[in-house]
Design a protein around this motif. Structure first.
Motif, PDB file in Angstrom:
ATOM      1  N   GLU A 176       0.826  -1.211   0.000  1.00  0.00           N
ATOM      2  CA  GLU A 176       0.000   0.000   0.000  1.00  0.00           C
ATOM      3  C   GLU A 176       0.865   1.268   0.000  1.00  0.00           C
ATOM      4  O   GLU A 176       0.396   2.335  -0.392  1.00  0.00           O
ATOM      5  CB  GLU A 176      -0.935   0.028   1.211  1.00  0.00           C
ATOM      6  CG  GLU A 176      -1.958  -1.097   1.223  1.00  0.00           C
ATOM      7  CD  GLU A 176      -3.320  -0.708   0.658  1.00  0.00           C
ATOM      8  OE1 GLU A 176      -3.471   0.442   0.235  1.00  0.00           O
ATOM      9  OE2 GLU A 176      -4.206  -1.572   0.643  1.00  0.00           O
ATOM     10  N   SER A 177       2.102   1.149   0.473  1.00  0.00           N
ATOM     11  CA  SER A 177       2.929   2.357   0.512  1.00  0.00           C
ATOM     12  C   SER A 177       3.172   2.862  -0.919  1.00  0.00           C
ATOM     13  O   SER A 177       3.279   4.064  -1.144  1.00  0.00           O
ATOM     14  CB  SER A 177       4.237   2.107   1.262  1.00  0.00           C
ATOM     15  OG  SER A 177       4.961   1.079   0.634  1.00  0.00           O
ATOM     16  N   PHE A 178       3.217   1.948  -1.880  1.00  0.00           N
ATOM     17  CA  PHE A 178       3.316   2.376  -3.289  1.00  0.00           C
ATOM     18  C   PHE A 178       2.028   3.082  -3.724  1.00  0.00           C
ATOM     19  O   PHE A 178       2.067   4.114  -4.380  1.00  0.00           O
ATOM     20  CB  PHE A 178       3.647   1.161  -4.187  1.00  0.00           C
ATOM     21  CG  PHE A 178       2.927   1.126  -5.528  1.00  0.00           C
ATOM     22  CD1 PHE A 178       3.199   2.062  -6.520  1.00  0.00           C
ATOM     23  CD2 PHE A 178       1.974   0.149  -5.793  1.00  0.00           C
ATOM     24  CE1 PHE A 178       2.535   2.022  -7.756  1.00  0.00           C
ATOM     25  CE2 PHE A 178       1.309   0.105  -7.012  1.00  0.00           C
ATOM     26  CZ  PHE A 178       1.590   1.047  -7.994  1.00  0.00           C
ATOM     27  N   HIS A 179       0.881   2.552  -3.292  1.00  0.00           N
ATOM     28  CA  HIS A 179      -0.398   3.160  -3.676  1.00  0.00           C
ATOM     29  C   HIS A 179      -0.478   4.609  -3.198  1.00  0.00           C
ATOM     30  O   HIS A 179      -0.932   5.499  -3.914  1.00  0.00           O
ATOM     31  CB  HIS A 179      -1.574   2.386  -3.067  1.00  0.00           C
ATOM     32  CG  HIS A 179      -1.603   0.941  -3.457  1.00  0.00           C
ATOM     33  ND1 HIS A 179      -2.523   0.062  -2.960  1.00  0.00           N
ATOM     34  CD2 HIS A 179      -0.827   0.241  -4.329  1.00  0.00           C
ATOM     35  CE1 HIS A 179      -2.307  -1.130  -3.490  1.00  0.00           C
ATOM     36  NE2 HIS A 179      -1.290  -1.050  -4.312  1.00  0.00           N
ATOM     37  N   LEU A 180      -0.023   4.798  -1.965  1.00  0.00           N
ATOM     38  CA  LEU A 180      -0.089   6.128  -1.364  1.00  0.00           C
ATOM     39  C   LEU A 180       0.774   7.127  -2.130  1.00  0.00           C
ATOM     40  O   LEU A 180       0.336   8.233  -2.452  1.00  0.00           O
ATOM     41  CB  LEU A 180       0.390   6.001   0.088  1.00  0.00           C
ATOM     42  CG  LEU A 180       0.246   7.198   0.988  1.00  0.00           C
ATOM     43  CD1 LEU A 180      -1.223   7.498   1.235  1.00  0.00           C
ATOM     44  CD2 LEU A 180       0.936   6.925   2.329  1.00  0.00           C
ATOM     45  N   LYS A 181       1.999   6.697  -2.477  1.00  0.00           N
ATOM     46  CA  LYS A 181       2.904   7.584  -3.200  1.00  0.00           C
ATOM     47  C   LYS A 181       2.373   7.856  -4.615  1.00  0.00           C
ATOM     48  O   LYS A 181       2.418   8.981  -5.104  1.00  0.00           O
ATOM     49  CB  LYS A 181       4.302   6.942  -3.311  1.00  0.00           C
ATOM     50  CG  LYS A 181       5.049   6.885  -2.002  1.00  0.00           C
ATOM     51  CD  LYS A 181       5.559   8.241  -1.575  1.00  0.00           C
ATOM     52  CE  LYS A 181       6.848   8.587  -2.283  1.00  0.00           C
ATOM     53  NZ  LYS A 181       7.478   9.789  -1.726  1.00  0.00           N
ATOM     54  N   TYR A 182       1.853   6.812  -5.233  1.00  0.00           N
ATOM     55  CA  TYR A 182       1.284   6.931  -6.572  1.00  0.00           C
ATOM     56  C   TYR A 182       0.098   7.903  -6.549  1.00  0.00           C
ATOM     57  O   TYR A 182      -0.001   8.802  -7.391  1.00  0.00           O
ATOM     58  CB  TYR A 182       0.876   5.533  -7.057  1.00  0.00           C
ATOM     59  CG  TYR A 182      -0.209   5.492  -8.115  1.00  0.00           C
ATOM     60  CD1 TYR A 182       0.098   5.649  -9.456  1.00  0.00           C
ATOM     61  CD2 TYR A 182      -1.540   5.290  -7.747  1.00  0.00           C
ATOM     62  CE1 TYR A 182      -0.905   5.609 -10.418  1.00  0.00           C
ATOM     63  CE2 TYR A 182      -2.543   5.262  -8.701  1.00  0.00           C
ATOM     64  CZ  TYR A 182      -2.230   5.427 -10.031  1.00  0.00           C
ATOM     65  OH  TYR A 182      -3.223   5.401 -10.968  1.00  0.00           O
ATOM     66  N   GLY A 183      -0.782   7.723  -5.553  1.00  0.00           N
ATOM     67  CA  GLY A 183      -1.961   8.587  -5.448  1.00  0.00           C
ATOM     68  C   GLY A 183      -1.574  10.031  -5.172  1.00  0.00           C
ATOM     69  O   GLY A 183      -2.108  10.964  -5.783  1.00  0.00           O
ATOM     70  N   HIS A 184      -0.614  10.220  -4.261  1.00  0.00           N
ATOM     71  CA  HIS A 184      -0.180  11.575  -3.922  1.00  0.00           C
ATOM     72  C   HIS A 184       0.424  12.249  -5.160  1.00  0.00           C
ATOM     73  O   HIS A 184       0.113  13.408  -5.468  1.00  0.00           O
ATOM     74  CB  HIS A 184       0.841  11.503  -2.773  1.00  0.00           C
ATOM     75  CG  HIS A 184       1.095  12.827  -2.133  1.00  0.00           C
ATOM     76  ND1 HIS A 184       2.234  13.097  -1.415  1.00  0.00           N
ATOM     77  CD2 HIS A 184       0.368  13.972  -2.093  1.00  0.00           C
ATOM     78  CE1 HIS A 184       2.186  14.349  -0.972  1.00  0.00           C
ATOM     79  NE2 HIS A 184       1.066  14.900  -1.369  1.00  0.00           N
ATOM     80  N   ASP A 185       1.247  11.508  -5.875  1.00  0.00           N
ATOM     81  CA  ASP A 185       1.882  12.033  -7.086  1.00  0.00           C
ATOM     82  C   ASP A 185       0.820  12.493  -8.093  1.00  0.00           C
ATOM     83  O   ASP A 185       0.922  13.583  -8.674  1.00  0.00           O
ATOM     84  CB  ASP A 185       2.764  10.932  -7.694  1.00  0.00           C
ATOM     85  CG  ASP A 185       3.525  11.406  -8.927  1.00  0.00           C
ATOM     86  OD1 ASP A 185       4.433  12.226  -8.759  1.00  0.00           O
ATOM     87  OD2 ASP A 185       3.198  10.963 -10.045  1.00  0.00           O
ATOM     88  N   ASN A 186      -0.226  11.686  -8.261  1.00  0.00           N
ATOM     89  CA  ASN A 186      -1.292  12.057  -9.204  1.00  0.00           C
ATOM     90  C   ASN A 186      -2.046  13.296  -8.752  1.00  0.00           C
ATOM     91  O   ASN A 186      -2.361  14.173  -9.563  1.00  0.00           O
ATOM     92  CB  ASN A 186      -2.295  10.902  -9.340  1.00  0.00           C
ATOM     93  CG  ASN A 186      -1.764   9.803 -10.232  1.00  0.00           C
ATOM     94  OD1 ASN A 186      -0.864  10.021 -11.029  1.00  0.00           O
ATOM     95  ND2 ASN A 186      -2.322   8.616 -10.076  1.00  0.00           N
ATOM     96  N   VAL A 187      -2.343  13.371  -7.442  1.00  0.00           N
ATOM     97  CA  VAL A 187      -3.085  14.535  -6.932  1.00  0.00           C
ATOM     98  C   VAL A 187      -2.226  15.790  -7.070  1.00  0.00           C
ATOM     99  O   VAL A 187      -2.701  16.851  -7.495  1.00  0.00           O
ATOM    100  CB  VAL A 187      -3.546  14.299  -5.469  1.00  0.00           C
ATOM    101  CG1 VAL A 187      -4.084  15.596  -4.866  1.00  0.00           C
ATOM    102  CG2 VAL A 187      -4.609  13.203  -5.408  1.00  0.00           C
ATOM    103  N   VAL A 188      -0.943  15.656  -6.739  1.00  0.00           N
ATOM    104  CA  VAL A 188      -0.043  16.816  -6.840  1.00  0.00           C
ATOM    105  C   VAL A 188       0.059  17.280  -8.300  1.00  0.00           C
ATOM    106  O   VAL A 188       0.046  18.487  -8.584  1.00  0.00           O
ATOM    107  CB  VAL A 188       1.351  16.484  -6.241  1.00  0.00           C
ATOM    108  CG1 VAL A 188       2.364  17.572  -6.576  1.00  0.00           C
ATOM    109  CG2 VAL A 188       1.253  16.292  -4.733  1.00  0.00           C
ATOM    110  N   THR A 189       0.139  16.334  -9.221  1.00  0.00           N
ATOM    111  CA  THR A 189       0.202  16.695 -10.651  1.00  0.00           C
ATOM    112  C   THR A 189      -1.018  17.533 -11.038  1.00  0.00           C
ATOM    113  O   THR A 189      -0.878  18.568 -11.700  1.00  0.00           O
ATOM    114  CB  THR A 189       0.252  15.421 -11.532  1.00  0.00           C
ATOM    115  OG1 THR A 189       1.386  14.666 -11.138  1.00  0.00           O
ATOM    116  CG2 THR A 189       0.351  15.766 -13.006  1.00  0.00           C
ATOM    117  N   LEU A 190      -2.201  17.101 -10.607  1.00  0.00           N
ATOM    118  CA  LEU A 190      -3.418  17.850 -10.959  1.00  0.00           C
ATOM    119  C   LEU A 190      -3.456  19.195 -10.232  1.00  0.00           C
ATOM    120  O   LEU A 190      -3.789  20.225 -10.820  1.00  0.00           O
ATOM    121  CB  LEU A 190      -4.665  17.029 -10.606  1.00  0.00           C
ATOM    122  CG  LEU A 190      -4.878  15.741 -11.411  1.00  0.00           C
ATOM    123  CD1 LEU A 190      -6.076  14.971 -10.867  1.00  0.00           C
ATOM    124  CD2 LEU A 190      -5.075  16.043 -12.890  1.00  0.00           C
ATOM    125  N   ALA A 191      -3.077  19.180  -8.940  1.00  0.00           N
ATOM    126  CA  ALA A 191      -3.204  20.405  -8.134  1.00  0.00           C
ATOM    127  C   ALA A 191      -2.188  21.463  -8.541  1.00  0.00           C
ATOM    128  O   ALA A 191      -2.393  22.654  -8.303  1.00  0.00           O
ATOM    129  CB  ALA A 191      -3.050  20.066  -6.653  1.00  0.00           C
TER     130      ALA A 191
END
Lengths: 329, 122
Positions: A176-191
């Motif tokens: 799940e630690s990969f999921h969290l980093k992946y998700g954060h990266d995607n949100v940061v890209t959009l934001a």
């Protein structure tokens, strides 16, 4: 990814310890108090077994059903790398379900019985997956914040008393630690992207905030039942404590991106060091968990369709000489 | 028919009120215990199980479930019903607290040497 097990407040398990051998119960409780794990063939109280099966099974179903809202965006993930990453994440979630079904099986409920209870609607799964992922940004918010909540819950439960569940959770948390980093990266890209991208992620965050606040479940009722489950290390943290931990870790990160949350009362009280917020709508939570959410019917219909359409493959492969025994650990 | 946000689900033309007969015993096959070796020289470690119809499929699923990240060099699968185990209730048979003669620490030569040296003023 998973919230907390939903405990039905009308469950009349009052006679929790009725009929249990007092000496065996004492040995069992002493073992847990010493920090030792319980293994599948050990003696355990009926209520311990019942609660764990229900909890681990709900967790497994959540992983399977959770793959559906995220899978929605696999075909349209922006760019090849994100498509690969999302497929890897969805595969992880389904793999987690398998690890968890295995842990529950060691307690004596077969995987067939668990799947039957899922597709008939008898067993529950995490409520958040009854909501749709409208846009790519919804999938990003799920990957970041729902997985973040799941990690808080799973890290707590990994310190529980049942060996097979702890072992499954240790493996799950690593992935799940990969999921969290992946998700954060995607949100940061959009934001940090264009105005349209920012609007998209902000809208998704507003849509997902109520389910996120529901995620850890309503405040626990102080009851003898809850106390026993905590003593047996089945329940490791209160729903409110986990919600506080989540808010403490993630609200600052959300605000840091200049995004807003749809709760004017949300703030950390500097005196109590606790987060204050508008009480989530628990009637809505109950309505959705009991089948009234926007996607409940679709999720289960898709699951039934998949079971039915894969059946001939499973039957064709079935080995005539096979014989089921409960897995070891 | 379900009109889903997921185009793949819409294309599958799924009835919302579909019903299916329940899964029968062994629909999900039997189980295999999985042993995973990270690198040459390491022991194979038990990591969990997979459900599979035969050993070859078990190996395939074990690779997907336990070998899709990090390092792996080898994997074994053993049908669960072929594993013979001891019982946790018999844990006392492993009590070796009175078998110090099996341990390096059970031999206190320096005590004897020092005692001899002292007695003989060496």
């Amino acid at each position: 990814m998973y919230g907390n097990a939903y405990i039905d407040p009308n469950d009349k398990a009052n006679s929790i310890l009725a009929g249990e051998d007092p000496q065996k119960l004492e040995e069992f409780e002493n073992r847990i108090a010493r920090g030792e794990k319980i293994e599948p063939k050990d003696w355990m109280p009926k209520e311990y077994r019942r609660q764990l099966i229900r909890m681990i099974e709900q967790h497994a179903h959540s992983e399977i059903i959770g793959a559906l809202p995220e899978g929605t965006w696999i075909t349209r993930a922006p760019g090849f790398r994100r498509k690969l990453a999302l497929m890897a994440k969805v595969q992880d979630e389904v793999g987690h379900a398998q690890l968890l079904y295995s842990a529950a099986e060691t307690l004596g409920k077969s995987r067939e019985a668990m799947i039957n209870d899922l597709i008939t609607g008898k067993s529950k799964y995490s409520n958040v997956f009854n909501y749709p992922a409208f846009t790519w940004a919804d999938a990003c918010i799920i990957a970041w914040l729902i997985d973040a909540g799941a990690i808080i819950n799973q890290v707590a439960n990994a310190k529980g008393s049942y060996g097979p569940y702890c072992r499954a959770l240790d493996r799950i948390c690593t992935e799940e630690s990969f999921h969290l980093k992946y998700g954060h990266d995607n949100v940061v890209t959009l934001a940090t992207g264009s105005e349209i991208q920012r609007e998209m992620v902000q809208a998704a965050l507003i849509r997902w905030w109520p389910p996120i606040m529901h995620f850890f479940g309503p405040s626990d009722k102080i009851s003898q039942h809850t106390e026993i489950l905590m003593k047996w290390k089945v329940k490791m943290a209160s729903n409110d404590d986990m919600r506080q931990q989540f808010l403490d870790m993630y609200v600052p990160k959300i605000w840091d991106l200049g995004l807003t949350l749809p709760d004017p009362l949300l703030k950390k009280n500097p005196e109590t060091k606790k987060w204050e917020y508008t009480e989530p709508d628990w009637e809505e939570f109950k309505r959705v968990i009991n089948g009234g959410g926007p996607c409940n019917a679709e999720r289960l219909a898709v699951r039934r369709h998949a079971e039915e359409n894969g059946r001939w493959v499973r039957e064709a492969l079935n080995n005539v000489g096979s014989k089921y025994v409960v897995p070891l650990a | 028919m379900i009109q889903s946000l997921d185009p793949r689900i819409t294309r599958a033309e799924i009835e919302e009120n579909n019903s299916i007969s329940p899964l029968k015993d062994l629909d999900q096959w039997e189980t295999y215990e999985v042993f995973h070796q990270k690198k040459r020289g390491d022991q194979h470690m038990h990591v969990g199980i997979v459900h599979a119809p035969n050993a070859e499929m078990a190996l395939l699923f074990a690779k997907e479930q336990y070998g899709r990240r990090g390092v792996s060099v080898n994997i074994w699968v053993v049908c669960t019903r072929d594993v013979f185990t001891s019982d946790y209730d018999d844990t006392d048979m492993f009590d070796v607290s009175e078998k110090q003669y099996r341990e390096a620490g059970g031999y206190k030569v320096m005590e004897k040497i020092n005692k001899y040296k002292k007695a003989n003023k060496i």
